[in-house]
Structure formats: structure tokens, C-alpha cells
Design a protein around this motif. Structure first.
Motif, PDB file in Angstrom:
ATOM      1  N   ALA A 191      57.938   3.154 -50.513  1.00  0.00           N
ATOM      2  CA  ALA A 191      58.164   3.617 -49.178  1.00  0.00           C
ATOM      3  C   ALA A 191      57.928   5.165 -49.137  1.00  0.00           C
ATOM      4  O   ALA A 191      58.629   5.877 -50.040  1.00  0.00           O
ATOM      5  CB  ALA A 191      59.651   3.304 -48.657  1.00  0.00           C
ATOM      6  N   ALA A 217      49.641  -1.513 -34.906  1.00  0.00           N
ATOM      7  CA  ALA A 217      49.164  -1.342 -36.192  1.00  0.00           C
ATOM      8  C   ALA A 217      49.301  -2.495 -37.180  1.00  0.00           C
ATOM      9  O   ALA A 217      50.137  -3.183 -37.096  1.00  0.00           O
ATOM     10  CB  ALA A 217      49.892  -0.184 -36.996  1.00  0.00           C
ATOM     11  N   ARG A 218      48.102  -2.624 -38.015  1.00  0.00           N
ATOM     12  CA  ARG A 218      48.130  -3.624 -39.146  1.00  0.00           C
ATOM     13  C   ARG A 218      49.529  -3.502 -40.034  1.00  0.00           C
ATOM     14  O   ARG A 218      50.123  -4.511 -40.219  1.00  0.00           O
ATOM     15  CB  ARG A 218      47.003  -3.536 -40.113  1.00  0.00           C
ATOM     16  CG  ARG A 218      46.659  -4.869 -40.778  1.00  0.00           C
ATOM     17  CD  ARG A 218      45.766  -4.842 -41.684  1.00  0.00           C
ATOM     18  NE  ARG A 218      44.281  -4.619 -40.660  1.00  0.00           N
ATOM     19  CZ  ARG A 218      43.302  -3.782 -40.970  1.00  0.00           C
ATOM     20  NH1 ARG A 218      43.246  -3.412 -42.490  1.00  0.00           N
ATOM     21  NH2 ARG A 218      42.302  -3.640 -40.279  1.00  0.00           N
ATOM     22  N   ASN A 219      49.989  -2.561 -40.482  1.00  0.00           N
ATOM     23  CA  ASN A 219      51.228  -2.152 -41.405  1.00  0.00           C
ATOM     24  C   ASN A 219      52.152  -1.485 -40.480  1.00  0.00           C
ATOM     25  O   ASN A 219      51.703  -0.532 -39.363  1.00  0.00           O
ATOM     26  CB  ASN A 219      50.914  -1.310 -42.580  1.00  0.00           C
ATOM     27  CG  ASN A 219      49.986  -2.311 -43.429  1.00  0.00           C
ATOM     28  OD1 ASN A 219      50.144  -3.237 -43.806  1.00  0.00           O
ATOM     29  ND2 ASN A 219      48.861  -1.773 -43.946  1.00  0.00           N
ATOM     30  N   PRO A 220      53.389  -1.562 -40.617  1.00  0.00           N
ATOM     31  CA  PRO A 220      54.378  -0.862 -39.709  1.00  0.00           C
ATOM     32  C   PRO A 220      54.035   0.444 -39.648  1.00  0.00           C
ATOM     33  O   PRO A 220      54.122   1.297 -40.936  1.00  0.00           O
ATOM     34  CB  PRO A 220      55.770  -1.249 -40.459  1.00  0.00           C
ATOM     35  CG  PRO A 220      55.594  -2.792 -41.127  1.00  0.00           C
ATOM     36  CD  PRO A 220      54.095  -2.685 -41.510  1.00  0.00           C
ATOM     37  N   SER A 221      54.214   1.144 -38.629  1.00  0.00           N
ATOM     38  CA  SER A 221      53.636   2.621 -38.384  1.00  0.00           C
ATOM     39  C   SER A 221      54.244   3.023 -37.460  1.00  0.00           C
ATOM     40  O   SER A 221      55.033   2.555 -36.521  1.00  0.00           O
ATOM     41  CB  SER A 221      52.197   2.753 -38.587  1.00  0.00           C
ATOM     42  OG  SER A 221      51.512   2.363 -39.354  1.00  0.00           O
ATOM     43  N   GLN A 257      52.567   5.538 -41.720  1.00  0.00           N
ATOM     44  CA  GLN A 257      53.307   4.204 -42.366  1.00  0.00           C
ATOM     45  C   GLN A 257      54.704   4.704 -42.977  1.00  0.00           C
ATOM     46  O   GLN A 257      54.808   4.626 -44.189  1.00  0.00           O
ATOM     47  CB  GLN A 257      52.727   3.391 -43.435  1.00  0.00           C
ATOM     48  CG  GLN A 257      51.320   2.828 -42.646  1.00  0.00           C
ATOM     49  CD  GLN A 257      50.534   1.976 -43.777  1.00  0.00           C
ATOM     50  OE1 GLN A 257      50.961   1.647 -44.854  1.00  0.00           O
ATOM     51  NE2 GLN A 257      49.122   1.932 -43.319  1.00  0.00           N
ATOM     52  N   SER A 315      49.044   8.541 -37.269  1.00  0.00           N
ATOM     53  CA  SER A 315      49.486   7.118 -37.530  1.00  0.00           C
ATOM     54  C   SER A 315      50.179   7.202 -38.898  1.00  0.00           C
ATOM     55  O   SER A 315      49.379   7.521 -39.673  1.00  0.00           O
ATOM     56  CB  SER A 315      48.621   6.149 -37.071  1.00  0.00           C
ATOM     57  OG  SER A 315      49.381   4.946 -37.591  1.00  0.00           O
ATOM     58  N   THR A 335      58.027   3.869 -41.748  1.00  0.00           N
ATOM     59  CA  THR A 335      59.247   3.037 -41.018  1.00  0.00           C
ATOM     60  C   THR A 335      60.335   2.806 -41.992  1.00  0.00           C
ATOM     61  O   THR A 335      61.409   2.409 -41.489  1.00  0.00           O
ATOM     62  CB  THR A 335      58.836   1.835 -40.485  1.00  0.00           C
ATOM     63  OG1 THR A 335      58.113   1.030 -41.326  1.00  0.00           O
ATOM     64  CG2 THR A 335      57.647   2.179 -39.204  1.00  0.00           C
TER      65      THR A 335
END
Length: 112
Positions: free
Chosen positions: A95, A28-32, A51, A49, A53
């Protein structure tokens, strides 16, 4: 913020389900994290999916109940097809903190 009608709100199908499987999603492009959520007999297990994390790891998610929108069209996230949108709210640093019931409820239960 634009107002919506009650009918528009009712068109969004938000259900509770239990995470049965969770895996890191390094592509994934962003932490997922990849999630498999059981929404009961009527809907079955759907993938997502998320995000999330910062506050969660795959091993802390299995068995957790979450709320998700189940009637959006599937969305391709890299090599993974996300079928539902798991819901959360950002903390003061941005977050995501997952939304979940504060009491156990049946999988597939619809938010009212």
C-alpha cells in the motif's frame, strides 16, 4: 537497475505542493482518490489520481503537503485527466505511503 546521468535526474521536476481538494474516485479501475494540489504561483493547481486509499481518505489529505513530478505529460485516467504524479513508497503490504517534507515548505519548492 539501470544507471542514469545527473542531467537525466535534473530533467525530472519534483515539487512540493499542498492538497487543496480531495475526492473519492469510484470510476477508477483500482481504488483511487482525486487530488487537487497547489504548487504555488508559478505552476498553480494541478490534478492527480492516486491509488492511496489504504492509508488515506479524502478528508485526511486536504492541507497535507506532498511531493509530485510536475513535468510528465497529462494522462487520462478514466474520465479524469491526471496532470502530475504524486510520489509515494509502498509499505510492506504494497500500500502506498505518500512522500512529504517533514517541515512545512513553500508550495512549488523544487526538490534538490
Amino acid at each position: 537497475m539501470a544507471e542514469i546521468s545527473f542531467d537525466q535526474f535534473q530533467a525530472v521536476d519534483i515539487r512540493c505542493g499542498t492538497v487543496t481538494r480531495a475526492e473519492p474516485f469510484p470510476e477508477a479501475r483500482n481504488p483511487s482518490i482525486k487530488l487537487w494540489v497547489d504548487f504555488g504561483e508559478e505552476i498553480g493547481t494541478r490534478k492527480s489520481s492516486a491509488q492511496i486509499t489504504v492509508h488515506y481518505s479524502p478528508e485526511t489529505l486536504v492541507g497535507r503537503q506532498v511531493l509530485a513530478v510536475v513535468n510528465f505529460p497529462p494522462r487520462q485516467i478514466g474520465p479524469f485527466m491526471s496532470e502530475v504524479l504524486v510520489l509515494g513508497v509502498p509499505d510492506k503490504e504494497g500500500a502506498i505511503v505518500l512522500l512529504s517534507p517533514d517541515q512545512p515548505v513553500p508550495d512549488g519548492g523544487q526538490m534538490h
